[in-house]
Write an enzyme that holds these catalytic residues in place. Structure first.
Site, PDB file in Angstrom:
ATOM      1  N   CYS A  37       6.831   1.979  14.641  1.00 28.49           N
ATOM      2  CA  CYS A  37       7.705   2.275  13.508  1.00 28.49           C
ATOM      3  C   CYS A  37       6.919   2.773  12.303  1.00 28.49           C
ATOM      4  O   CYS A  37       7.485   3.116  11.274  1.00 28.49           O
ATOM      5  CB  CYS A  37       8.501   1.049  13.102  1.00 28.49           C
ATOM      6  SG  CYS A  37       9.379   0.298  14.471  1.00 28.49           S
TER       7      CYS A  37
ATOM      8  N   CYS B 155      10.166  -0.956   3.277  1.00 27.71           N
ATOM      9  CA  CYS B 155       8.836  -1.517   3.005  1.00 27.71           C
ATOM     10  C   CYS B 155       8.974  -2.865   2.299  1.00 27.71           C
ATOM     11  O   CYS B 155       8.231  -3.806   2.581  1.00 27.71           O
ATOM     12  CB  CYS B 155       8.014  -0.581   2.129  1.00 27.71           C
ATOM     13  SG  CYS B 155       7.707   1.013   2.880  1.00 27.71           S
TER      14      CYS B 155
END
Lengths: 407, 126
Positions: free
Chosen positions: B37, B106
């Site tokens: 990812c 994130c």
């Protein structure tokens, strides 16, 4: 004498676009202010002057790729050329069949046009490439059918720089009576293109990848054997009806001059750039766990696409902000999909995420390459110090056996 | 893409980079994300006898925003009780770093990393 200081950022993204060569810019300027006539105006000297420039440019483009000038149609760039070639041929020849063939690593200009043709009822086969990025001719032969009307393959890949065997593919298509289109946007000035010997029916060109201006390109449409197209742009019947619209004299003059210079300087330039590229590669290979993407031999000297294992591509690009490069990884998009070209080579997601494309060109210097290699080594080392994957690799852990907590 | 000043600061001067010994009783380790990812975060906390986080370390494979998010949370967790640290929300991280929408994941990953580190420490002391 002291060396000129480096100016930043160092441009290593020549495959995205090239600066206009100053000689090209000089050639263009008079057609904006002085010789501003419409090349289609037959009734006065300003028109004749502009037409003369357009035809001189056409001769120069034709000379680089060894075709007849009358086989070239001016367009706004390679994307338009590709659209005209694929849609124009498919629509004209649809009574012969509805099957088209292309390759998964083509530029989006081809892939998206093919998708549109699928929407219009055509059937398209997208061929895989090998781990080296090259098309297997047996696989191509297997995909060609009785109702195949056209195949489209790019000469030089924009991401990894590999050169497809256009001559052999052309022979195969010609034998089977299938039209063959080649996207040569990345090939001009880098590869010998000989349309006298290549069995290519349609070929797309761009000016701004070869030190010409953005906004102009050309499509080669073979006269013998004659290829026909349905026009996509209608109007005053310019360019023998293939593409209406007033010709952009200055842009065309620029493309002609750029291609004339390419013909003159290609051999020496390719040699010089190959030395620089090999030096860059040698500097990069001083690091562990770096992988070149795509075949290194059947490749233009201008391109180096490298994956730095255990370092994420976007963070690396951010780290090397002194260097203008592009990431193979389209990580900035919300989809987080890595490059479809690298995926087609069978690269793992990790390596596809860790890639950088360096593309060198006419104004690249040895000093810039030295700086780039040093800068990269320092930044990759820093990011690897930050990388838990690097730590695991150094501890001898095989990352492919790790169970990741996917998110 | 333009990064905020705070992201660039954390990216260029990351705080608390490194590793503690995973086997240490006072250490909790959280590893989240996947290489496929494009991001993996390892966050470690060192917990005092009083249950307060004394120190933290991180290593992150990922984009600049992922590195900045993990660097930031190593600062934030220090001096916090375990449950306080586990209560840090991704929205706080995203707001502090002015993350754009495509980088929100994130901050989610950083929140998950704290929770995983706390969880790991608690498991050791059950």
């Amino acid at each position: 004498m002291t060396k000129p200081a480096l100016s930043f950022p160092i441009y290593l993204d020549y495959s995205a676009t090239t600066p206009v060569d100053p000689r090209v810019a000089q050639k263009m300027i008079p057609y904006l202010t002085e010789h501003y006539g419409n090349p289609a105006s037959r009734s006065h000297a300003l028109g004749w002057k502009a037409e003369e420039a357009v035809e001189e440019a056409r001769e120069n483009v034709a000379a680089l790729v060894r075709c007849d000038a009358r086989e070239l149609v001016w367009t706004s760039g390679a994307t338009e050329s590709i659209n005209l070639a694929l849609k124009g041929a498919a629509e004209f020849y649809k009574s012969k069949g509805k099957h088209l063939v292309t390759v998964k690593t083509e530029h989006k200009a081809t892939l998206d046009t093919m998708r549109e043709l699928e929407r219009r009822g055509f059937e398209v086969t997208y061929l895989d490439v090998g781990a080296d990025g090259l098309l297997d001719l047996n696989q191509l032969e297997g995909a060609l059918r009785k109702d195949t009307i056209l195949a489209s393959v790019m000469f030089v890949n924009n991401e990894i720089g590999v050169i497809q065997d256009i001559a052999a593919i052309g022979e195969m298509c010609r034998q089977k009576g299938i039209l063959f289109h080649v996207d040569s946007a990345q090939a001009t000035g880098k590869c010998d293109i000989d349309l006298q010997s290549l069995k290519v029916d349609l070929m797309s060109f761009s000016a701004h990848k070869t030190y010409g201006p953005k906004g102009v390109g050309a499509l080669f449409v073979r006269r013998k054997p004659r290829v026909r197209l349905e026009a996509q742009m209608h109007g005053g019947g310019h360019e023998r009806g293939f593409r209406s619209g007033t010709l952009a004299t200055h842009q065309i003059a620029g493309m002609g001059e750029a291609f004339r210079l390419a013909k003159l300087e290609m051999a020496a330039e390719c040699h010089r750039i190959r030395v620089l590229r090999d030096n860059l590669l040698a500097g990069i290979r001083q690091m562990e766990e770096v992988f070149v993407n795509g075949d290194l031999v059947r490749r233009v000297p201008h391109n180096l696409n490298v994956s730095f294992n255990f370092v994420e591509g976007e963070s690396l690009i951010m780290a090397v902000k002194d260097i203008a490069v592009s990431s193979g990884s389209a990580c900035t998009s919300a989809s987080l999909e890595p490059s479809y070209v690298l995926r087609a080579l069978g690269r793992s997601d990790e390596l596809a995420h860790s890639s950088i494309r360096f593309t060198l060109g006419r104004f690249t210097t040895q000093e810039e390459i030295d700086y780039t290699a040093d800068h990269l080594r320092a930044k990759v080392a820093k990011l690897r110090d930050l990388s838990p994957l690097w730590e695991m690799h150094k501890d001898g852990i095989d990352l492919s056996t790790v169970q990741w907590a996917a998110h | 893409m333009a990064y905020s000043e705070k992201v660039i600061d954390h990216y260029e001067n990351p705080r608390n980079v490194g590793s503690f010994d995973k086997g240490d009783e006072s250490v909790g380790t959280g590893m989240v994300g996947a290489p496929a990812c494009g991001d993996v975060m390892k966050l470690q906390i060192k917990v005092g006898k009083d249950g307060i986080i004394e120190d933290a370390r991180f290593k992150t494979y990922g984009c600049g925003s992922a590195i900045a998010s993990s660097s930031l949370v190593t600062e934030w967790v220090k001096g916090k009780k375990l449950d306080e640290a586990a209560g840090i929300k991704n929205t706080q991280i995203a707001a502090e770093l002015s993350l754009p929408p495509v980088k929100i994941h994130c901050s989610i990953l950083a929140e998950d990393a704290i929770k995983a580190a706390v969880e790991d420490y608690k498991k050791k002391h059950q």
